[in-house]
Design a protein around this motif. Sequence first.
Motif, PDB file in Angstrom:
ATOM      1  N   SER A  93       0.623  -1.060  -0.055  1.00 10.23           N
ATOM      2  CA  SER A  93       0.077   0.292  -0.096  1.00 10.23           C
ATOM      3  C   SER A  93       0.979   1.098  -0.020  1.00 10.23           C
ATOM      4  O   SER A  93       2.022   1.136   0.395  1.00 10.23           O
ATOM      5  CB  SER A  93      -0.853   0.003   1.127  1.00 10.23           C
ATOM      6  N   ASP A  94       0.003   2.543  -0.345  1.00  5.00           N
ATOM      7  CA  ASP A  94       1.128   3.652  -0.140  1.00  5.00           C
ATOM      8  C   ASP A  94      -0.080   4.644   0.398  1.00  5.00           C
ATOM      9  O   ASP A  94      -1.180   4.378   0.595  1.00  5.00           O
ATOM     10  CB  ASP A  94       1.835   3.971  -1.483  1.00  5.00           C
ATOM     11  N   GLU A  95       0.409   6.032   0.221  1.00  6.13           N
ATOM     12  CA  GLU A  95      -0.566   6.975   0.810  1.00  6.13           C
ATOM     13  C   GLU A  95      -1.709   7.144  -0.269  1.00  6.13           C
ATOM     14  O   GLU A  95      -2.858   7.513   0.285  1.00  6.13           O
ATOM     15  CB  GLU A  95       0.095   8.140   0.562  1.00  6.13           C
ATOM     16  N   ASP A  96      -1.898   6.561  -1.241  1.00  4.28           N
ATOM     17  CA  ASP A  96      -2.988   6.585  -2.151  1.00  4.28           C
ATOM     18  C   ASP A  96      -4.085   5.571  -1.876  1.00  4.28           C
ATOM     19  O   ASP A  96      -5.217   5.706  -1.905  1.00  4.28           O
ATOM     20  CB  ASP A  96      -2.706   6.803  -3.529  1.00  4.28           C
ATOM     21  N   GLY A  97      -3.640   4.362  -1.801  1.00  3.13           N
ATOM     22  CA  GLY A  97      -4.418   3.125  -1.575  1.00  3.13           C
ATOM     23  C   GLY A  97      -3.595   1.936  -1.660  1.00  3.13           C
ATOM     24  O   GLY A  97      -2.293   1.785  -1.274  1.00  3.13           O
ATOM     25  N   GLU A  98      -4.290   0.682  -1.928  1.00  2.26           N
ATOM     26  CA  GLU A  98      -3.593  -0.687  -1.858  1.00  2.26           C
ATOM     27  C   GLU A  98      -3.040  -0.838  -2.934  1.00  2.26           C
ATOM     28  O   GLU A  98      -3.849  -0.660  -4.316  1.00  2.26           O
ATOM     29  CB  GLU A  98      -4.824  -1.887  -1.361  1.00  2.26           C
ATOM     30  N   LEU A  99      -2.262  -1.860  -3.121  1.00  4.28           N
ATOM     31  CA  LEU A  99      -1.543  -2.544  -4.234  1.00  4.28           C
ATOM     32  C   LEU A  99      -2.037  -3.925  -4.431  1.00  4.28           C
ATOM     33  O   LEU A  99      -1.816  -4.683  -3.256  1.00  4.28           O
ATOM     34  CB  LEU A  99      -0.112  -2.168  -4.305  1.00  4.28           C
ATOM     35  N   VAL A 100      -2.601  -4.596  -5.436  1.00  5.18           N
ATOM     36  CA  VAL A 100      -3.225  -5.759  -5.533  1.00  5.18           C
ATOM     37  C   VAL A 100      -2.865  -6.354  -6.665  1.00  5.18           C
ATOM     38  O   VAL A 100      -3.139  -5.936  -7.785  1.00  5.18           O
ATOM     39  CB  VAL A 100      -4.926  -5.430  -5.256  1.00  5.18           C
ATOM     40  N   TYR A 101      -2.363  -7.507  -6.587  1.00  2.00           N
ATOM     41  CA  TYR A 101      -1.993  -8.567  -7.673  1.00  2.00           C
ATOM     42  C   TYR A 101      -3.104  -9.342  -7.842  1.00  2.00           C
ATOM     43  O   TYR A 101      -3.750  -9.975  -7.186  1.00  2.00           O
ATOM     44  CB  TYR A 101      -1.002  -9.251  -7.329  1.00  2.00           C
ATOM     45  N   HIS A 102      -3.770  -9.349  -9.065  1.00  2.00           N
ATOM     46  CA  HIS A 102      -4.562 -10.154  -9.687  1.00  2.00           C
ATOM     47  C   HIS A 102      -4.298 -11.208 -10.680  1.00  2.00           C
ATOM     48  O   HIS A 102      -3.244 -10.935 -11.650  1.00  2.00           O
ATOM     49  CB  HIS A 102      -5.881  -9.455 -10.457  1.00  2.00           C
ATOM     50  N   ARG A 103      -4.742 -12.575 -10.652  1.00  2.00           N
ATOM     51  CA  ARG A 103      -4.486 -13.365 -11.880  1.00  2.00           C
ATOM     52  C   ARG A 103      -5.837 -13.978 -12.159  1.00  2.00           C
ATOM     53  O   ARG A 103      -6.695 -14.318 -11.162  1.00  2.00           O
ATOM     54  CB  ARG A 103      -3.700 -14.605 -11.289  1.00  2.00           C
ATOM     55  N   VAL A 104      -6.185 -13.925 -13.234  1.00  8.32           N
ATOM     56  CA  VAL A 104      -7.442 -14.251 -13.971  1.00  8.32           C
ATOM     57  C   VAL A 104      -7.213 -15.457 -14.901  1.00  8.32           C
ATOM     58  O   VAL A 104      -6.173 -15.503 -15.690  1.00  8.32           O
ATOM     59  CB  VAL A 104      -8.371 -13.256 -14.486  1.00  8.32           C
ATOM     60  N   SER A 105      -8.122 -16.331 -14.802  1.00  8.84           N
ATOM     61  CA  SER A 105      -8.180 -17.389 -15.673  1.00  8.84           C
ATOM     62  C   SER A 105      -9.274 -17.495 -16.754  1.00  8.84           C
ATOM     63  O   SER A 105     -10.442 -18.431 -16.359  1.00  8.84           O
ATOM     64  CB  SER A 105      -8.210 -19.030 -15.134  1.00  8.84           C
ATOM     65  N   PRO A 106      -9.318 -16.686 -17.709  1.00  8.00           N
ATOM     66  CA  PRO A 106     -10.599 -16.645 -18.547  1.00  8.00           C
ATOM     67  C   PRO A 106     -10.765 -17.814 -19.516  1.00  8.00           C
ATOM     68  O   PRO A 106      -9.563 -18.562 -19.745  1.00  8.00           O
ATOM     69  CB  PRO A 106     -10.361 -15.301 -19.659  1.00  8.00           C
ATOM     70  N   PRO A 107     -11.958 -18.165 -19.854  1.00  4.28           N
ATOM     71  CA  PRO A 107     -12.127 -19.206 -20.788  1.00  4.28           C
ATOM     72  C   PRO A 107     -11.270 -19.251 -22.139  1.00  4.28           C
ATOM     73  O   PRO A 107     -11.209 -18.144 -22.852  1.00  4.28           O
ATOM     74  CB  PRO A 107     -13.582 -19.252 -20.980  1.00  4.28           C
ATOM     75  N   LEU A 108     -10.876 -20.284 -22.716  1.00  3.59           N
ATOM     76  CA  LEU A 108     -10.229 -20.614 -23.696  1.00  3.59           C
ATOM     77  C   LEU A 108      -8.973 -19.921 -24.285  1.00  3.59           C
ATOM     78  O   LEU A 108      -8.211 -20.232 -25.313  1.00  3.59           O
ATOM     79  CB  LEU A 108     -11.168 -20.234 -25.137  1.00  3.59           C
ATOM     80  N   VAL A 109      -8.386 -19.105 -23.393  1.00  7.64           N
ATOM     81  CA  VAL A 109      -6.953 -18.295 -23.736  1.00  7.64           C
ATOM     82  C   VAL A 109      -6.342 -18.720 -22.386  1.00  7.64           C
ATOM     83  O   VAL A 109      -6.711 -19.164 -21.407  1.00  7.64           O
ATOM     84  CB  VAL A 109      -7.290 -17.024 -23.709  1.00  7.64           C
ATOM     85  N   SER A 110      -5.245 -17.944 -22.497  1.00 12.48           N
ATOM     86  CA  SER A 110      -4.106 -18.111 -21.449  1.00 12.48           C
ATOM     87  C   SER A 110      -4.450 -17.435 -20.142  1.00 12.48           C
ATOM     88  O   SER A 110      -5.176 -16.387 -20.304  1.00 12.48           O
ATOM     89  CB  SER A 110      -2.744 -17.881 -21.865  1.00 12.48           C
ATOM     90  N   LYS A 111      -3.925 -17.680 -18.873  1.00 10.96           N
ATOM     91  CA  LYS A 111      -4.189 -16.788 -17.687  1.00 10.96           C
ATOM     92  C   LYS A 111      -3.802 -15.557 -18.125  1.00 10.96           C
ATOM     93  O   LYS A 111      -2.567 -15.343 -18.651  1.00 10.96           O
ATOM     94  CB  LYS A 111      -3.585 -17.353 -16.514  1.00 10.96           C
ATOM     95  N   ARG A 112      -4.131 -14.516 -17.472  1.00 10.02           N
ATOM     96  CA  ARG A 112      -3.722 -13.016 -17.663  1.00 10.02           C
ATOM     97  C   ARG A 112      -3.408 -12.596 -16.130  1.00 10.02           C
ATOM     98  O   ARG A 112      -3.989 -13.010 -15.083  1.00 10.02           O
ATOM     99  CB  ARG A 112      -4.577 -12.133 -18.017  1.00 10.02           C
ATOM    100  N   ASP A 113      -2.286 -11.605 -15.900  1.00 11.89           N
ATOM    101  CA  ASP A 113      -2.228 -11.020 -14.673  1.00 11.89           C
ATOM    102  C   ASP A 113      -1.923  -9.428 -14.536  1.00 11.89           C
ATOM    103  O   ASP A 113      -1.583  -9.094 -15.754  1.00 11.89           O
ATOM    104  CB  ASP A 113      -1.135 -12.045 -13.742  1.00 11.89           C
ATOM    105  N   TYR A 114      -1.991  -8.932 -13.391  1.00 13.31           N
ATOM    106  CA  TYR A 114      -1.844  -7.550 -13.201  1.00 13.31           C
ATOM    107  C   TYR A 114      -1.790  -7.149 -11.942  1.00 13.31           C
ATOM    108  O   TYR A 114      -2.583  -7.589 -11.135  1.00 13.31           O
ATOM    109  CB  TYR A 114      -2.585  -6.545 -14.122  1.00 13.31           C
ATOM    110  N   THR A 115      -1.106  -6.090 -11.720  1.00 12.76           N
ATOM    111  CA  THR A 115      -1.101  -5.377 -10.349  1.00 12.76           C
ATOM    112  C   THR A 115      -1.818  -4.108 -10.390  1.00 12.76           C
ATOM    113  O   THR A 115      -1.367  -3.263 -11.396  1.00 12.76           O
ATOM    114  CB  THR A 115       0.428  -5.235  -9.653  1.00 12.76           C
TER     115      THR A 115
END
Length: 216
Positions: A93-115
């Motif tokens: 986190s920082d003075e603005d907000g939270e830092l959150v890592y996501h990993r998603v598993s949509p159908p038919l394609v490779s997993k995606r991720d982002y912070t």
Amino acid sequence: MVRAITLLLAGLMWLAPVQAERIAPAPGDDWQRASRKGDNSVWTREVPGTAVKEVKLEAVIDAPVEQVWRTIAEIEAYPDFMPYIDAIEVVGSDEDGELVYHRVSPPLVSKRDYTLLIVNEEDPEQGQYYRYWTPRNEQGPEPRSGVVRLEICDGSWALSRREDGRTQATYWVYTDPGGSIPAWLANRANTVGLYDILKAVERRAQDLSWQQEGND
């Protein structure tokens, strides 16, 4: 000595976190209705310089705004009810907000991720809540083999209390799923997926057993 102090201060300024700018849809009336289901509509808008469109859901959620906000705010519970969420981790986190890592598993394609940097604005007395997010991949985990890293993922939730006890909601997102997905397919997936998110949030907010568990 003066030169050394100057260099040190310059280094500290370079390391200081960048102040987050409030993320929201740009002004304008260029939205085109893509679909409608009852009280809920999905809109799209062209973004200059790219084939990927902004998408916006305007909806009425059949639950009190406090419960909808709580559903959205408890982000670490997303894998329990949000479509395609594979993993969530608050990485800082920082003075603005939270830092959150996501990993998603949509159908038919490779997993995606982002912070993301996620920022909340709350006015319980007025029954108004706002959350926005923007990428901060450089402050999250390193890219992983076999997982496509998203570089564009801006969005927001705007919630307000209705006189009938339900929630007026606007969900806006501008994201590019990356990889080899063509723009037309990305736009379709982004549009259709908003109704799935809406349904998941509404069901979670209505879940009385979950509400009771949180109040114990």
